[in-house]
Enzyme design. Structure first.
Site, PDB file in Angstrom:
ATOM      1  N   CYS A  21      -7.862   6.085   6.632  1.00  0.00           N
ATOM      2  CA  CYS A  21      -8.868   5.028   6.521  1.00  0.00           C
ATOM      3  C   CYS A  21     -10.256   5.552   6.221  1.00  0.00           C
ATOM      4  O   CYS A  21     -11.147   4.784   5.902  1.00  0.00           O
ATOM      5  CB  CYS A  21      -8.933   4.231   7.824  1.00  0.00           C
ATOM      6  SG  CYS A  21      -7.397   3.439   8.220  1.00  0.00           S
ATOM      7  N   HIS A  49     -13.728  17.245  10.024  1.00  0.00           N
ATOM      8  CA  HIS A  49     -12.273  17.238  10.082  1.00  0.00           C
ATOM      9  C   HIS A  49     -11.818  17.956  11.340  1.00  0.00           C
ATOM     10  O   HIS A  49     -12.131  19.111  11.550  1.00  0.00           O
ATOM     11  CB  HIS A  49     -11.705  17.947   8.855  1.00  0.00           C
ATOM     12  CG  HIS A  49     -10.313  17.507   8.508  1.00  0.00           C
ATOM     13  ND1 HIS A  49      -9.272  17.557   9.414  1.00  0.00           N
ATOM     14  CD2 HIS A  49      -9.791  16.979   7.372  1.00  0.00           C
ATOM     15  CE1 HIS A  49      -8.175  17.078   8.836  1.00  0.00           C
ATOM     16  NE2 HIS A  49      -8.462  16.727   7.609  1.00  0.00           N
ATOM     17  N   HIS A  62     -29.352  -0.358   9.786  1.00  0.00           N
ATOM     18  CA  HIS A  62     -28.061  -1.050   9.792  1.00  0.00           C
ATOM     19  C   HIS A  62     -26.928  -0.067  10.017  1.00  0.00           C
ATOM     20  O   HIS A  62     -27.010   1.085   9.577  1.00  0.00           O
ATOM     21  CB  HIS A  62     -27.823  -1.776   8.460  1.00  0.00           C
ATOM     22  CG  HIS A  62     -28.938  -2.676   8.067  1.00  0.00           C
ATOM     23  ND1 HIS A  62     -29.179  -3.877   8.692  1.00  0.00           N
ATOM     24  CD2 HIS A  62     -29.891  -2.553   7.131  1.00  0.00           C
ATOM     25  CE1 HIS A  62     -30.218  -4.443   8.146  1.00  0.00           C
ATOM     26  NE2 HIS A  62     -30.677  -3.661   7.195  1.00  0.00           N
ATOM     27  N   HIS A 114     -16.379   1.485  10.782  1.00  0.00           N
ATOM     28  CA  HIS A 114     -15.054   1.113  10.283  1.00  0.00           C
ATOM     29  C   HIS A 114     -14.389   0.131  11.251  1.00  0.00           C
ATOM     30  O   HIS A 114     -14.273   0.401  12.441  1.00  0.00           O
ATOM     31  CB  HIS A 114     -14.213   2.377  10.143  1.00  0.00           C
ATOM     32  CG  HIS A 114     -12.759   2.108   9.919  1.00  0.00           C
ATOM     33  ND1 HIS A 114     -12.292   1.297   8.905  1.00  0.00           N
ATOM     34  CD2 HIS A 114     -11.666   2.523  10.577  1.00  0.00           C
ATOM     35  CE1 HIS A 114     -10.975   1.254   8.942  1.00  0.00           C
ATOM     36  NE2 HIS A 114     -10.569   1.986   9.954  1.00  0.00           N
ATOM     37  N   HIS A 127     -12.872  -9.840  12.222  1.00  0.00           N
ATOM     38  CA  HIS A 127     -12.421 -11.211  12.463  1.00  0.00           C
ATOM     39  C   HIS A 127     -11.993 -11.916  11.177  1.00  0.00           C
ATOM     40  O   HIS A 127     -10.950 -12.551  11.102  1.00  0.00           O
ATOM     41  CB  HIS A 127     -13.558 -11.997  13.127  1.00  0.00           C
ATOM     42  CG  HIS A 127     -13.176 -13.397  13.501  1.00  0.00           C
ATOM     43  ND1 HIS A 127     -13.390 -14.486  12.676  1.00  0.00           N
ATOM     44  CD2 HIS A 127     -12.578 -13.890  14.604  1.00  0.00           C
ATOM     45  CE1 HIS A 127     -12.960 -15.575  13.268  1.00  0.00           C
ATOM     46  NE2 HIS A 127     -12.452 -15.251  14.430  1.00  0.00           N
ATOM     47  N   ASN A 147      -8.271  -5.413   9.552  1.00  0.00           N
ATOM     48  CA  ASN A 147      -8.541  -4.017   9.246  1.00  0.00           C
ATOM     49  C   ASN A 147      -8.117  -3.755   7.810  1.00  0.00           C
ATOM     50  O   ASN A 147      -6.935  -3.634   7.516  1.00  0.00           O
ATOM     51  CB  ASN A 147      -7.754  -3.130  10.226  1.00  0.00           C
ATOM     52  CG  ASN A 147      -7.936  -1.649   9.939  1.00  0.00           C
ATOM     53  OD1 ASN A 147      -8.534  -1.267   8.931  1.00  0.00           O
ATOM     54  ND2 ASN A 147      -7.416  -0.811  10.809  1.00  0.00           N
TER      55      ASN A 147
END
EC number: 2.3.1.-
Lengths: 433, 496
Positions: free
Chosen positions: B224, B303, B387, B391, B420, B424
């Site tokens: 993702c 990572h 802002h 994720h 919402h 995802n």
């Protein structure tokens, strides 16, 4: 060909669900009226047969499903699921769960299939599911699309009577056909009404007599179907225009077609059942025709009874019987409604088939479904969940044939053994094949 | 009135002003330092007078060669300096896929399908519990193949979904920017779980008839957080190729990845993953600076794959019955927290104002030398960014980050509302969140945006953008029809 092999000819079933395109709302409910709960054990099954045509055969499942989303926006309560109040009264929670769509194939051609006897013909083409045993997860409407070998399609439509009468049910699927043809969705939508079920005043025990037209059955709990004592079958009888006219002019001046056809079948069935349980009382069910564009969901039939006091219907002349039917109906609609307990929605009733029932299907717009301008060549319309006394759906003006014929037609839902005998009597006495 | 207890010390007014003064002093330290110096030099010049300065100049005895050499050296140094600066990377425009209403899956339908497909009662109940607490709404969308009972994943259906989501996003982008397909120099596509041959990038090249010398890349299997990896790759390529633009596509294809088994650890993705895609146009051309929305300031990639626990925490495998699914380990939140800490440690010095960094450094020294039990100072990242786009991996991820970074509800609003409305959507969720902020009219010129992505590996990637022009509220896009309904209150548990 045996029944089993007819059913097996339809294969490759794929199930999916279609939901309304927009959210119906937070905790919206659709309350069920008393008369809705009276009809809850019945289901209207209709099969529309479309001939091979490039427009229809070229439609993919995506094309078919696309107008269903705005369609269900207009009819969002049919996508809900049954819930019960604390007192046990069923209502519909409009949770957008959806209608079930089935795709299937048939290994025979449409012409071959239409030669199959009526009883075995429609059943494999429409899902014969009922509400329950898991009421919370039972769809109320099913649509099945079956493609025949070499072209041709059958659209099977299953409608739970608790939602509305057959007029409402047919109007609903006809709207889908109109949207498929590219028409804009109707502006007036059903109100997204009640959030919580309104409390009903407790009804006192009805002082008046119990209605004759319905039969109270054992509590069905969460499985909304009554089993029959004997095997029921269906058949379709056509009465040609000329025959109808002759009957009317000969014997029955002034009696409308529906009453006349009802009387005809009553007499013949009585003679078939002679010696056993003769139908002295019959139930007449008439539907109020509704404006086609109205997306209202309700059961608005008039239920009445006709009885031959002492004499057996066979002994009466057809003319007398027809007069009886047309003049001496006892309206029991109000009585039937009042038999339902306000809180719990009990008891459970069977209406069609409690007595021999004649249903006037004139307002039911079966030919109103067209797929991009193409009308069905044949429509089979049947009611499931009919009681042991049987029912006859009368189409006074051949509304089911779709061919525009002006004769009458009747769909019989009777115990299997009685159908053959009835047809013999019809042939012998009235020359109706 | 009782005296305020000690922990409330910092909220007292006096200390607030002290803190404010400290911040201004340290942040503008160089300015404060240079002003006295410049004043001193100026005064000295004035004192000495022009004659003396000219005399000083003559004393140096410079001839033409010296002057020319000096000028040459100055120009040479200046050129080397300007050439070695990284090229600015501008985000010209981006577009997100708006799922059509015919892909909608309400809660009740999802639950009903689960009951019909799954034989195991316990896993049905488990999925019901997840869905009730998931933070998803009633409008999230699944591809048509997943509307079947059981889902009907075929190669053709997967490709159809890919074409639907990707081409819609690109068409939208082309319409908004007037981009000519033949003008695209670099193409980077990331889609973790669907990798056909030919690749999705080849599919795009075929559909839009892109140039034969395009530099195309297809990243698969990167989870993702791959959206920011693609941005990083595009940025590096734009450093090497002057006057170019890059089209970056981030998506996740749901069709082939339905898990048909009963293992609880593998059921979560079924409940949370939904359709989505984003198309982003990056450019290093000077003429695009005028119309670009954002400039890419930093990309920081962390990572944690060297650690076995982190490597295995999101793992695709077959269960005992042979069904393939993605297994999420119980340590997921802890590992995500650690990865985030690592990432923050790297990004902190790049973005935090001097005052915060000094405080952090001093607290660190104090902890090491004076008192190990002292609480670590958590730098206030709200000072570095206007802002935040976190994720929308799930409610737990957003809650965890809100707690760790001490963020207010408004900071995480974009993430919660995206979860919402869209579910995802994997790597493209960051772009839906950015679009939410723009649709709310909150994006002003000069605002800095921090995008944080998490993904299998375990990776935590961050990107920092600076807004170059105040963004007008978009009239189209995925939020256009529903933005007026947001923000909504999302209950802890939704009763099905």
């Amino acid at each position: 060909m045996g029944v089993n092999s007819d059913a097996a000819a339809v294969y490759g079933h794929k199930l999916s669900t279609v939901v309304p395109g927009s959210v119906s709302g937070e905790a919206v409910v659709h309350e069920l009226a008393d008369v809705d709960l009276v009809m809850k054990l019945h289901y209207v099954r209709t099969v529309y047969y479309f001939e091979q045509h490039e427009t229809i055969d070229g439609l993919t499942i995506v094309d078919i499903k696309k107008p269903m989303f705005p369609w269900l926006n207009s009819y969002f309560p049919v996508t809900g699921r049954i819930r019960r109040t604390e007192a046990g009264r069923p209502l519909i929670k409009c949770n957008d769960c959806g209608v079930r769509i089935v795709e299937a194939k048939c290994c025979r051609t449409l012409e071959e299939w239409l030669r199959v006897p009526h009883s075995a013909r429609w059943r494999p083409l429409v899902p014969d599911k009922v509400l329950g045993p898991e009421l919370h997860f039972s769809p109320m409407v099913y649509v099945q699309f079956t493609k025949f070998k070499c072209g041709g399609t059958a659209i099977g439509y299953s409608w739970s009577h608790v939602l509305g009468d057959p007029v409402t049910g047919t109007n609903c699927i006809n709207l889908w056909g109109r949207l498929l043809g590219g028409n804009p969705p109707p502006k007036s939508l059903l109100p997204h009404s009640a959030r919580t079920p309104t409390g009903r005043p407790a009804r006192q025990a009805p002082a008046s007599a119990t209605p004759l037209s319905v039969k109270q059955v054992e509590p069905v709990g969460d499985f909304w179907l009554v089993t029959n004592a004997c095997k029921m079958a269906t058949d379709s009888i056509t009465i040609t225009e000329s025959r109808l006219e002759r009957l009317q002019s000969e014997k029955l001046n002034g009696v409308p077609a529906f009453e006349m056809i009802s009387a005809l079948f009553w007499r013949c069935l009585a003679s078939v059942r002679r010696g056993g349980r003769e139908p002295r009382v019959v139930t007449i069910c008439r539907h109020k025709p509704r404006a086609k564009r109205c997306a209202q969901l309700s059961n608005e039939q008039m239920i009445s009874t006709v009885s031959t006091s002492a004499a057996s219907p066979v002994d009466l002349d057809l003319a007398e019987l027809a007069q009886l039917v047309s003049k001496q109906q006892v309206d029991e609609t109000k009585l039937v409604e009042e038999s339902i307990d306000g809180d719990g929605g009990k008891p459970d009733f069977v209406v069609y088939g409690a007595n021999l029932t004649f249903v006037d299907m004139e307002g039911v717009d079966l030919s109103g479904l067209d797929i991009k301008g193409e009308k069905p060549v044949q429509v089979d319309c049947v009611i499931d969940g009919v009681g042991d006394e049987g029912a006859v759906l009368v189409f006074p003006r051949g509304a089911d044939a779709g061919g525009g014929s002006k004769g009458g037609a009747a769909v019989l839902i009777l115990p299997e053994d009685q159908i053959m005998k009835l047809k013999e009597v019809l042939k012998r006495e009235f020359d109706i094949a | 009135m009782p005296r305020a207890p000690l922990p409330e010390f910092s909220s007292s007014v006096r200390l607030k002003y002290v803190k404010l003064g400290y911040q201004h002093l340290v942040d503008n330290f160089v300015t404060f330092l240079s002003i006295p110096v410049m004043v001193a030099v100026g005064l000295e010049l004035v004192r000495r007078g022009p004659q003396e300065i000219v005399g000083l100049w003559r004393a140096l005895e410079l001839d033409v060669i010296h002057i020319l050499c000096s000028v040459f050296v100055i120009i040479f140094v200046a050129t080397v300096y300007f050439m070695s600066r990284p090229r600015p990377v501008y985000l010209v425009e981006y577009a997100c896929f708006k799922p059509p209403s015919n892909c909608r899956v309400p809660f009740s339908t999802f639950m009903e399908h689960t009951r019909l497909i799954n034989s195991d009662e316990k896993s049905v109940q488990f999925q019901m519990r997840i869905l009730e607490r998931s933070g998803l709404g009633e409008e999230t969308c699944l591809p048509p193949a997943n509307h079947y009972i059981p889902p009907h994943p075929t190669m053709e259906a997967s490709r159809a979904e890919a074409q639907l989501v990707i081409f819609s996003a690109i068409d939208d982008l082309i319409r908004k920017t007037g981009l000519k397909p033949k003008d695209i120099d670099i193409l980077v596509v990331n889609c973790s779980l669907f990798s056909p041959t030919p690749s999705l990038s080849a599919m795009i090249i075929n559909k839009y008839k892109l140039r034969s010398n395009i530099r195309s890349f297809n990243l698969s299997g990167m989870g993702c957080s791959a959206g920011l990896i693609s941005i990083d790759l595009a940025r590096d390529l734009l450093q090497v190729h002057p006057g170019s633009n890059a089209l970056v596509i981030s998506t996740e294809i749901i069709t082939p990845n339905f898990y048909a088994g009963n293992q609880r650890a593998m059921l979560l993705p079924n409940c949370l993953f939904r359709m989505g895609a984003a198309a982003i146009l990056l450019s290093n051309r000077r003429r695009d600076a005028g119309r670009a929305k954002y400039r890419l300031v930093h990309v920081v990639r962390t990572h944690k794959g060297a650690d076995d626990r982190a490597y295995r925490c999101v793992y695709e495998e077959e269960d005992a019955e042979g069904h393939t699914g993605i297994s999420l380990s119980k340590d997921l939140m802890a590992i995500a927290g650690e990865a985030l800490k690592s990432n923050i440690t790297t990004i902190g010095p790049l973005v935090l104002p001097m005052s915060e960094q000094l405080l952090f450094f001093l607290t660190l020294v104090a902890r090491k030398l004076i008192n190990p039990k002292r609480k670590p100072y958590i730098p206030d990242f709200k000072k570095a960014f206007e802002h935040l786009c976190i994720h929308a991996g799930g409610r737990a991820v957003i809650d965890e980050l809100q707690k760790n970074l001490e963020l207010s509800a408004e900071h995480v609003e974009a993430s919660r509302m995206t979860l919402h409305r869209f579910g995802n959507t994997s790597s493209s969720s960051l772009w839906y969140e950015l679009n939410y902020i723009e649709s709310k009219g909150r994006m002003r010129r000069g605002d800095r945006v921090w995008q944080i992505g998490f993904g299998s590996g375990f990776k935590c990637n961050s990107a920092v953008w600076k807004c170059m022009r105040t963004v007008k509220t978009p009239i189209d896009g995925p939020w256009s029809e529903c933005i007026h309904r947001y923000p909504v209150h999302i209950p802890e548990v939704v009763k099905l």
